[in-house]
Design an enzyme around this catalytic site. Structure first.
Site, PDB file in Angstrom:
ATOM      1  N   TRP A  47       0.658  -1.346   0.102  1.00 51.52           N
ATOM      2  CA  TRP A  47      -0.067   0.049   0.116  1.00 51.52           C
ATOM      3  C   TRP A  47       0.968   1.174   0.056  1.00 51.52           C
ATOM      4  O   TRP A  47       0.491   2.197  -0.781  1.00 51.52           O
ATOM      5  CB  TRP A  47      -1.194   0.028   1.281  1.00 51.52           C
ATOM      6  CG  TRP A  47      -1.906   1.380   1.529  1.00 51.52           C
ATOM      7  CD1 TRP A  47      -2.993   1.367   0.838  1.00 51.52           C
ATOM      8  CD2 TRP A  47      -1.585   2.340   1.894  1.00 51.52           C
ATOM      9  NE1 TRP A  47      -3.636   2.635   0.935  1.00 51.52           N
ATOM     10  CE2 TRP A  47      -2.634   3.215   1.959  1.00 51.52           C
ATOM     11  CE3 TRP A  47      -0.479   3.200   2.674  1.00 51.52           C
ATOM     12  CZ2 TRP A  47      -2.922   4.610   2.284  1.00 51.52           C
ATOM     13  CZ3 TRP A  47      -0.287   4.191   3.160  1.00 51.52           C
ATOM     14  CH2 TRP A  47      -1.732   5.100   3.073  1.00 51.52           C
ATOM     15  N   HIS A  48       2.005   1.183   0.671  1.00 53.92           N
ATOM     16  CA  HIS A  48       2.699   2.433   1.026  1.00 53.92           C
ATOM     17  C   HIS A  48       3.325   2.825  -0.462  1.00 53.92           C
ATOM     18  O   HIS A  48       3.953   4.039  -0.570  1.00 53.92           O
ATOM     19  CB  HIS A  48       3.795   2.254   2.017  1.00 53.92           C
ATOM     20  CG  HIS A  48       3.233   2.483   3.440  1.00 53.92           C
ATOM     21  ND1 HIS A  48       2.530   1.524   4.039  1.00 53.92           N
ATOM     22  CD2 HIS A  48       2.871   3.529   3.960  1.00 53.92           C
ATOM     23  CE1 HIS A  48       2.276   1.841   5.011  1.00 53.92           C
ATOM     24  NE2 HIS A  48       2.183   3.382   5.245  1.00 53.92           N
ATOM     25  N   GLY A  49       3.916   1.848  -1.371  1.00 50.70           N
ATOM     26  CA  GLY A  49       4.601   2.191  -2.608  1.00 50.70           C
ATOM     27  C   GLY A  49       4.973   1.126  -3.393  1.00 50.70           C
ATOM     28  O   GLY A  49       4.990   0.014  -2.754  1.00 50.70           O
TER      29      GLY A  49
END
Length: 464
Positions: A317-319
């Site tokens: 989700w973060h990258g």
């Protein structure tokens, strides 16, 4: 547009707040907020505002279809989730997947240069939660598309969270009240968040960026530790600062968002850390992924698998980078360690609590090194330098000492204190109102002076 900009502080926010005060009726206020939110997003993403509107419309229709055709609601919900995740994959992970495919198979598949829409992870997760809650019967589908679009695009939480669930603010979209106390509390909370971002995060962030941009071979242990600690403070005060600003802005307009951070750096275990860090994301994954996977109801082995899936998805989700995947699995491993060795997380005496706190901080610190690193090799080399780089290289020591300015030391001290719930002591003293009123004015002035000077002011959420 971002909160920590003079355009937002001096033009956008005063105009929108004044209009919200003077417009008659909740309908007019909502339409004004919707228009303002679209302008807010279009200011920086003039094309992708259409993507956000289209995403909201698809999710709006999906919720209506679930109500209209209950026999096929599971299929509608499944298709909706696939579409939402497909949008995320297309815009956020296509380049990463193409690069990974080329690296693994030695091919030369063209890597598309797709610009990442700011805040896409936040507004996509909010839209998904709305449809899933309608499917579960937790909330009724909203017939008015404008209200759904306002929920998804509302500017305080649009680009940096917290992730808000529709049923938490549905009533306030329909009917809310602005009170003097609410507005004043919101203003104070906004200024506190702005100060975290501008005065603390930006100051330590400049040091972190300087050191992480340097060649790792030219650093020593001192520089590596300074860079790691600086980034650990930068990401907390940047992220929690934006959350504070969002919560404060919401309260100014009569909305109440749930807390997103609760002093995570006072944790004594990684389990406790995740109960305090980015709570809206943790709660989202627990409610919409971990529990549907079976949670801890299907035995210990299945529980372990479910938690690893959740933390793998948290990293994703973060990258779009292997470093984010590693960061998610890294935290998952320590959660499993605490699961199978309960003595690590169980509370003890004062001495044990000190060691637990050091353990948790060290695990989080090393994790954030990989989170910040551009590549896994840089992350590994950085951690190695932290613990083995005790060389007397004059250039390396000079680079480390250059970062230790008086401003940095003051900011570091303030940041360490602000990581602890010291405001509870002020409240108990009876001087809370006077201290916060005077302090807020001083902090606002300092923040605006810093922003007006045009100094370092990054927006780190473009990666999310």
């Amino acid at each position: 547009m971002v909160f920590s900009s003079m355009v937002f502080l001096c033009i956008f926010l005063p105009v929108v707040f004044l209009l919200h005060l003077i417009l008659p009726g909740i309908r007019a206020k909502n339409w004004m907020l919707l228009l303002a939110s679209l302008v807010f997003y279009a200011y920086g993403e003039p094309v992708y505002v259409l993507l956000m509107i289209a995403s909201a419309f698809v999710n709006y229709l999906s919720a209506l279809l679930i109500e209209k055709k209950p026999s096929g609601k599971k299929a509608v919900m499944t298709i909706n989730v696939i579409l939402n995740l497909g949008v995320l994959v297309l815009f956020k992970y296509t380049g990463f997947l193409a690069e990974s495919f080329n690296a693994i198979f030695g091919t030369a598949v063209p890597v598309p240069a797709i610009r990442l829409p700011i805040g896409i992870s936040f507004f996509t997760f909010q839209a998904m939660s709305y449809v899933i809650d309608v499917y579960r019967g937790v909330t009724e589908p909203q017939k008015n598309f404008g209200k759904v679009l306002l929920y998804i695009s509302f500017f305080p939480q649009l680009i940096a969270g917290p992730i808000v669930k529709y049923h938490d603010i549905a009533q306030e979209i329909e009917n809310r009240t602005q009170t003097v106390d609410g507005v004043m509390n919101g203003i104070r909370r906004f200024i506190a968040g702005l100060s975290k971002k501008v005065l603390i995060s930006n100051t330590v962030g400049l040091v972190a960026d300087t050191l992480f941009a340097a060649d790792i071979s030219g650093l020593n242990a001192a520089a590596a530790w300074i860079g790691a600690i600086s980034y650990m403070l930068q990401i907390y005060f940047d992220f929690s600062g934006y959350s504070d600003m969002a919560i404060g802005l919401g309260e100014m307009f009569g909305f109440h968002f749930k807390e997103n951070f609760n002093y995570p750096y006072i944790s004594g275990s990684i389990r406790e850390f995740w109960r305090r860090w980015h709570m809206s994301l943790s709660g989202w994954f627990q409610e919409y992924l971990y529990i549907p996977l079976g949670g801890n109801r299907k035995g210990k082995v299945r529980t372990v698998i479910n938690k690893f899936i959740v933390f793998l998805c948290t990293g994703i989700w973060h990258g779009a980078n292997v470093t984010f995947l590693f960061w998610g699995l890294y935290h998952g491993c320590f959660l499993m360690l605490e699961e199978f060795v309960p003595a690590i997380r169980e509370k003890g005496g004062r001495v044990k609590s000190v060691f637990q706190h050091i353990y948790a901080l060290l695990v989080v610190l090393i994790g954030f090194v990989f989170f910040r690193a551009d590549t896994m090799s840089q992350g590994v080399a950085w951690v190695k330098t932290m613990f083995t780089g005790f060389n007397a290289n004059p250039a390396a020591m000079s680079l480390a000492l250059e970062q230790l300015t008086p401003l940095y030391f003051v900011t570091l001290a303030v940041g360490i204190v602000a990581c602890c719930p010291v405001k509870n002591l002020v409240k108990k003293s009876g001087a809370y109102e006077a201290v916060t009123a005077i302090g807020s004015l001083v902090l606002l002035a300092l923040s605006m002076l810093s922003l007006a000077s045009g100094t370092y002011n990054p927006f780190i959420y473009f990666r999310f």
